[in-house]
Structure formats: C-alpha cells, structure tokens
Design a protein around this motif. Structure first.
Motif, PDB file in Angstrom:
ATOM      1  N   PRO A 244       0.829  -1.203   0.000  1.00  0.00           N
ATOM      2  CA  PRO A 244       0.000   0.000   0.000  1.00  0.00           C
ATOM      3  C   PRO A 244       0.863   1.253   0.000  1.00  0.00           C
ATOM      4  N   GLU A 245       0.261   2.368  -0.374  1.00  0.00           N
ATOM      5  CA  GLU A 245       0.974   3.645  -0.354  1.00  0.00           C
ATOM      6  C   GLU A 245       1.368   4.005   1.077  1.00  0.00           C
ATOM      7  N   PHE A 246       2.604   4.491   1.245  1.00  0.00           N
ATOM      8  CA  PHE A 246       3.038   4.891   2.583  1.00  0.00           C
ATOM      9  C   PHE A 246       4.132   5.949   2.498  1.00  0.00           C
ATOM     10  N   ASN A 247       4.335   6.622   3.619  1.00  0.00           N
ATOM     11  CA  ASN A 247       5.403   7.616   3.743  1.00  0.00           C
ATOM     12  C   ASN A 247       6.527   7.048   4.593  1.00  0.00           C
ATOM     13  N   ILE A 248       7.725   7.449   4.276  1.00  0.00           N
ATOM     14  CA  ILE A 248       8.882   7.014   5.054  1.00  0.00           C
ATOM     15  C   ILE A 248       9.788   8.218   5.282  1.00  0.00           C
ATOM     16  N   SER A 249      10.315   8.317   6.494  1.00  0.00           N
ATOM     17  CA  SER A 249      11.188   9.436   6.832  1.00  0.00           C
ATOM     18  C   SER A 249      12.453   8.896   7.497  1.00  0.00           C
ATOM     19  N   LEU A 250      13.617   9.280   6.948  1.00  0.00           N
ATOM     20  CA  LEU A 250      14.915   8.858   7.474  1.00  0.00           C
ATOM     21  C   LEU A 250      15.773  10.080   7.728  1.00  0.00           C
ATOM     22  N   GLU A 251      16.522  10.056   8.799  1.00  0.00           N
ATOM     23  CA  GLU A 251      17.423  11.189   9.040  1.00  0.00           C
ATOM     24  C   GLU A 251      18.688  10.743   9.751  1.00  0.00           C
ATOM     25  N   ASN A 252      19.749  11.496   9.522  1.00  0.00           N
ATOM     26  CA  ASN A 252      21.036  11.177  10.118  1.00  0.00           C
ATOM     27  C   ASN A 252      21.889  12.443  10.176  1.00  0.00           C
ATOM     28  N   ARG A 253      22.903  12.400  11.033  1.00  0.00           N
ATOM     29  CA  ARG A 253      23.855  13.511  11.134  1.00  0.00           C
ATOM     30  C   ARG A 253      25.213  13.040  10.644  1.00  0.00           C
ATOM     31  N   PHE A 254      25.706  13.678   9.577  1.00  0.00           N
ATOM     32  CA  PHE A 254      27.020  13.366   9.037  1.00  0.00           C
ATOM     33  C   PHE A 254      28.010  14.460   9.437  1.00  0.00           C
ATOM     34  N   LYS A 255      29.282  14.239   9.134  1.00  0.00           N
ATOM     35  CA  LYS A 255      30.299  15.244   9.453  1.00  0.00           C
ATOM     36  C   LYS A 255      30.032  16.553   8.726  1.00  0.00           C
ATOM     37  N   TRP A 256      29.461  16.455   7.530  1.00  0.00           N
ATOM     38  CA  TRP A 256      29.230  17.651   6.724  1.00  0.00           C
ATOM     39  C   TRP A 256      27.865  18.292   6.993  1.00  0.00           C
ATOM     40  N   GLY A 257      27.024  17.651   7.872  1.00  0.00           N
ATOM     41  CA  GLY A 257      25.748  18.275   8.219  1.00  0.00           C
ATOM     42  C   GLY A 257      24.620  17.276   8.403  1.00  0.00           C
ATOM     43  N   GLY A 258      23.475  17.798   8.788  1.00  0.00           N
ATOM     44  CA  GLY A 258      22.295  16.960   8.965  1.00  0.00           C
ATOM     45  C   GLY A 258      21.654  16.636   7.634  1.00  0.00           C
ATOM     46  N   PHE A 259      20.945  15.483   7.599  1.00  0.00           N
ATOM     47  CA  PHE A 259      20.341  15.018   6.352  1.00  0.00           C
ATOM     48  C   PHE A 259      19.011  14.345   6.679  1.00  0.00           C
ATOM     49  N   GLU A 260      17.922  14.835   6.084  1.00  0.00           N
ATOM     50  CA  GLU A 260      16.593  14.240   6.290  1.00  0.00           C
ATOM     51  C   GLU A 260      15.994  13.903   4.927  1.00  0.00           C
ATOM     52  N   LEU A 261      15.575  12.659   4.792  1.00  0.00           N
ATOM     53  CA  LEU A 261      15.027  12.164   3.531  1.00  0.00           C
ATOM     54  C   LEU A 261      13.577  11.745   3.758  1.00  0.00           C
ATOM     55  N   ASN A 262      12.652  12.344   3.019  1.00  0.00           N
ATOM     56  CA  ASN A 262      11.231  12.016   3.121  1.00  0.00           C
ATOM     57  C   ASN A 262      10.736  11.479   1.789  1.00  0.00           C
ATOM     58  N   LEU A 263      10.053  10.341   1.852  1.00  0.00           N
ATOM     59  CA  LEU A 263       9.617   9.679   0.625  1.00  0.00           C
ATOM     60  C   LEU A 263       8.133   9.322   0.685  1.00  0.00           C
ATOM     61  N   LEU A 264       7.484   9.391  -0.464  1.00  0.00           N
ATOM     62  CA  LEU A 264       6.156   8.828  -0.648  1.00  0.00           C
ATOM     63  C   LEU A 264       6.314   7.641  -1.585  1.00  0.00           C
ATOM     64  N   VAL A 265       5.932   6.464  -1.097  1.00  0.00           N
ATOM     65  CA  VAL A 265       6.132   5.233  -1.865  1.00  0.00           C
ATOM     66  C   VAL A 265       4.780   4.631  -2.226  1.00  0.00           C
ATOM     67  N   LYS A 266       4.615   4.317  -3.488  1.00  0.00           N
ATOM     68  CA  LYS A 266       3.391   3.688  -3.971  1.00  0.00           C
ATOM     69  C   LYS A 266       3.763   2.517  -4.863  1.00  0.00           C
ATOM     70  N   ASP A 267       3.170   1.356  -4.577  1.00  0.00           N
ATOM     71  CA  ASP A 267       3.499   0.131  -5.323  1.00  0.00           C
ATOM     72  C   ASP A 267       4.993  -0.150  -5.304  1.00  0.00           C
ATOM     73  N   GLY A 268       5.631   0.210  -4.180  1.00  0.00           N
ATOM     74  CA  GLY A 268       7.057  -0.058  -4.020  1.00  0.00           C
ATOM     75  C   GLY A 268       7.969   0.907  -4.742  1.00  0.00           C
ATOM     76  N   ILE A 269       7.406   1.943  -5.390  1.00  0.00           N
ATOM     77  CA  ILE A 269       8.182   2.904  -6.181  1.00  0.00           C
ATOM     78  C   ILE A 269       8.146   4.275  -5.502  1.00  0.00           C
ATOM     79  N   ILE A 270       9.286   4.954  -5.470  1.00  0.00           N
ATOM     80  CA  ILE A 270       9.364   6.291  -4.880  1.00  0.00           C
ATOM     81  C   ILE A 270       8.715   7.289  -5.828  1.00  0.00           C
ATOM     82  N   LYS A 271       7.547   7.795  -5.433  1.00  0.00           N
ATOM     83  CA  LYS A 271       6.794   8.719  -6.278  1.00  0.00           C
ATOM     84  C   LYS A 271       7.073  10.177  -5.931  1.00  0.00           C
ATOM     85  N   GLU A 272       7.393  10.439  -4.695  1.00  0.00           N
ATOM     86  CA  GLU A 272       7.737  11.791  -4.273  1.00  0.00           C
ATOM     87  C   GLU A 272       8.921  11.710  -3.315  1.00  0.00           C
TER      88      GLU A 272
END
Length: 326
Positions: A244-272
């Motif tokens: 089913p369609e779902f949202n996923i949010s991942l974040e981490n802190r690297f040496k060069w800065g913070g990084f947050e990745l937000n995805l909308l996944v539908k049928d297993g494919i990243i749509k947004e």
C-alpha cells in the motif's frame, strides 16, 4: 457426510514461493466436488498478509542476512514467521455456508487426538492454555475457499521476535499492522508432539470429516504445472511492489551536516521525495531527489543510482542507506 472427493497433498519442499504457488494453483484447478488438505512447511520465512507493508512488518535486512525469505500471500491478516517447527495446512473447497466451521473442527479434532484441549477464538486464532497455537486466514475466489493456517509445534520464538520487530523507520502506512499475539509451541504442552505426528493427526481428522481419499506427494511435475505462480511469488513486484501507499522518513547527522530524507512510496516505487539538509553543498538536495525519484524502494538500486555521482556526501549517504531496513 458430504459427497466430496477428499484428497491430501503433502509438499516436501520448504521453499515458500513454491508452496504458495502450489496452493494458488490448486485453488484455480479445484473441481466442484473436490476438497483438498494441503500440508506444507517453509524454512526461515516471513509471510505477510495481502495488504501489508513489508517494510513495516519485517526487518528484512536481518532476515535476508540470515538467508531468509519474505513472501506475500493471497489472504489478509497479519505477518507470521515460518520455520521447520511450524506445520502449515491449507483446506481448499467450494465455499459452503459452514465451510470455515467445518475446517476448524478438523484442526480441533486433530489437536484433541494428540491430547490438546483447544478452542477457536474470534475469527482467526486457535488457543490452548489461553495461548495462541494456530492462526488462520481466508481467501475466496469464484465461490472457492482457501483456508490456511499454521500450527506452532516447535517454532523458534527468538527468530519470530527477531524478524517481526516493528522497524525503527518512521512509517505512516495505509497498510494493516500485525497484531502481536501471545503464542505458544505445542511441545510446551506435550513434548512428545512432533511435526510428523501432527501431520498424521490432521490427515486422520480430515478423512474422518469426509471419508478416506488419496494421499499424494507434490513432485517436480506438479511444481512445473504451477510455474507461472512460482514466478509470481518469487517476484519483487508481488512481494514488495504490491504494498500500500506509505510515507517514510529517514534522518542522520554526518560530518558535513544533517540530512533528512522524506519519501512517498506507492506500489514499491518512490513517487515523491524531498531532502532537507544544512550541508554547504547547495545542490545536494536536488541531486539526491533526481537520482532516487521513480526508483524502487530497494537499497541496492538506490545505492547504484547515488553512486553515479562521485562526491563525498553521496558516498556517506549510500553507506548509511546500506544499514537501513530497505
């Protein structure tokens, strides 16, 4: 007594894609006057319900690292863990008013013959000592019923908890969460119970419900007949892409800065996709989005796409994605 032709089929393979393929093949080929008991086992497998989200139900990285398999079944319900301490049963028949009750009686009678006092609870569970020893699920097609379940005989409860832990990823899914139930192995009630003993008890109870029929072992010829379905259950499109369609949010802190990745996944494919970062590289967000948009939510494919750009931030991101439950 029903005027049906009872048949018992036993699988000698522990490959879940083959067993579920044979099950679906039998459902499609089922004749109006047949009723079939199919007995099978899967080794080190997580089976998810038809409408479930594999990224939410299973720590797939752990399962894959241990040589395990994830597969989606036809029926609804929650995620379950199968190993050789489980015995799975499927009863296939034309749908009748009392089909499910009749099938449950077969399982209860088999347990009773082994000295287990069991009761059916709700729509899905069979309990002994107030603990779940069997879960059931159902699928209907063309007035045919596929009723399947698992008997916990000597399952590895540590692995069950290990793989079915809810992911740390922050998922907001329209899928159905598994209900975490209190479960118990039959050997905890009677340590003389084995998988083979349970098989024989189920076969006897099945033939007692109807009358004695034939017993057949699933062979390579039979499996070849189900090849189309085997391909389906081995495919990423079915096991992951049907999510089913779902949202996923991942974040981490690297040496060069913070990084947050937000995805909308539908049928297993990243749509947004959107990226937020305080990195000095002002093109980082746009480059990441361009590379991962319309890609399957699959670690190796995302990493392959990101590796096309040889910059430090991308290498850090790909190394981090390797450790995520994707």
């Amino acid at each position: 007594m029903h005027r049906l032709k009872p048949k018992v089929l036993i699988s000698n393979t522990t490959d879940p894609s083959i067993n579920l393929a044979v099950e679906e093949y039998l459902l499609h080929a089922l004749k109006a006057d047949e009723t079939i008991l199919f007995l099978w086992q899967n080794d080190n497998t997580v089976v998810i319900g038809r409408n479930q989200n594999p990224w939410k139900e299973c720590d797939y990285n752990k399962l894959e690292a241990d040589g395990g398999t994830l597969v989606r079944r036809l029926s609804g319900g929650g995620a379950v863990y199968h190993d050789l301490g489980n015995l799975n049963y499927t009863i296939l028949s034309k749908k009748r008013e009392n089909s499910i009750d009749e099938n449950i009686n077969i399982i209860i009678d088999a347990l009773s013959a082994m000295g287990i006092d069991a009761v059916f609870s709700g729509k899905n569970d069979i309990l002994a000592d107030d603990m779940k020893i069997s879960g059931n699920a159902y699928y209907e097609e063309d007035n045919k019923l596929c009723h399947h379940g698992t008997l916990l005989i000597n399952a590895n409860m540590n692995k069950l908890s290990h793989y079915l832990l809810v992911s740390k990823l922050k998922l907001q899914s329209k899928g159905i969460d598994s209900v975490k139930s209190r479960v118990k192995n039959l050997i905890e009630i009677d340590d003389t119970i084995t998988v083979e003993r349970a098989k024989q008890a189920l076969i006897k109870a099945f033939f007692n419900q109807y009358y004695k029929g034939e017993i057949q072992i699933i062979d390579d010829v039979f499996i070849d007949s189900a090849k189309t379905f085997v391909d389906k259950y081995q495919s990423w499109d079915w096991n992951f892409g049907s999510s089913p369609e779902f949202n996923i949010s991942l974040e981490n802190r690297f040496k060069w800065g913070g990084f947050e990745l937000n995805l909308l996944v539908k049928d297993g494919i990243i749509k947004e996709a959107s990226v937020y970062t305080d990195a000095l590289n002002t093109q980082l967000s746009q480059l990441v989005v361009e590379k991962i948009l319309n890609q399957p939510l699959k670690s190796e494919m995302l990493i392959e796409a990101l590796n096309e750009i040889d910059i430090t931030e991308f290498k850090d991101i790909t190394n981090w994605l390797c450790k995520q439950n994707l």
